[in-house]
Design a protein around this motif. Structure first.
Motif: not given
Length: 124
Positions: A23-30
């Motif tokens: 799971a990622a958080s922060g800047r735009t994952f895409s």
């Protein structure tokens, strides 16, 4: 900054399956290509596979091809590693990593962000 958190590791018998999540958080994952790496005791970290920013292409190291599948859900900011037909030699700490520019790389130093890792142990 991108924060990555892996989950889903554990102990499984040979021939079994596990699905790891990152799971990622922060800047735009895409905006990021994602890689999965693993490190066994006494060995260097090795590339397992990767997926481009839009999920359009995936890449795998030869030893896992046909057994592991990487996918991503950009709406959920999550990348997955489905591992089937697990072998004792797959035992390692598994890490996900993020690389801007959207292109998968097999070299760990080309990834900017890393998760803390999750242990996968395959018993014979």
């Amino acid at each position: 900054q991108v924060q990555l958190v892996e989950s889903g590791g554990g102990l499984v018998q040979a021939g079994g399956s596990l699905r790891l999540s990152c799971a990622a958080s922060g800047r735009t994952f895409s905006n990021y290509a994602m890689g999965w790496f693993r490190q066994a005791p006494g060995k260097e970290r090795e590339f397992v596979g990767g997926i481009t920013w839009n999920g359009g292409s995936t890449y795998y190291t030869a030893s896992v091809k046909g057994r592991f599948t990487i996918s991503r859900d950009n709406a959920k900011n999550t990348v997955y590693l489905q591992m089937n037909s697990l072998k004792p030699e797959d035992t390692a700490v598994y890490y996900c990593a993020a690389r801007p520019r959207g292109v998968v790389a097999i070299t760990a130093t080309l990834y900017d962000y890393w998760g803390q890792g999750t242990q996968v142990t395959v018993s014979s």
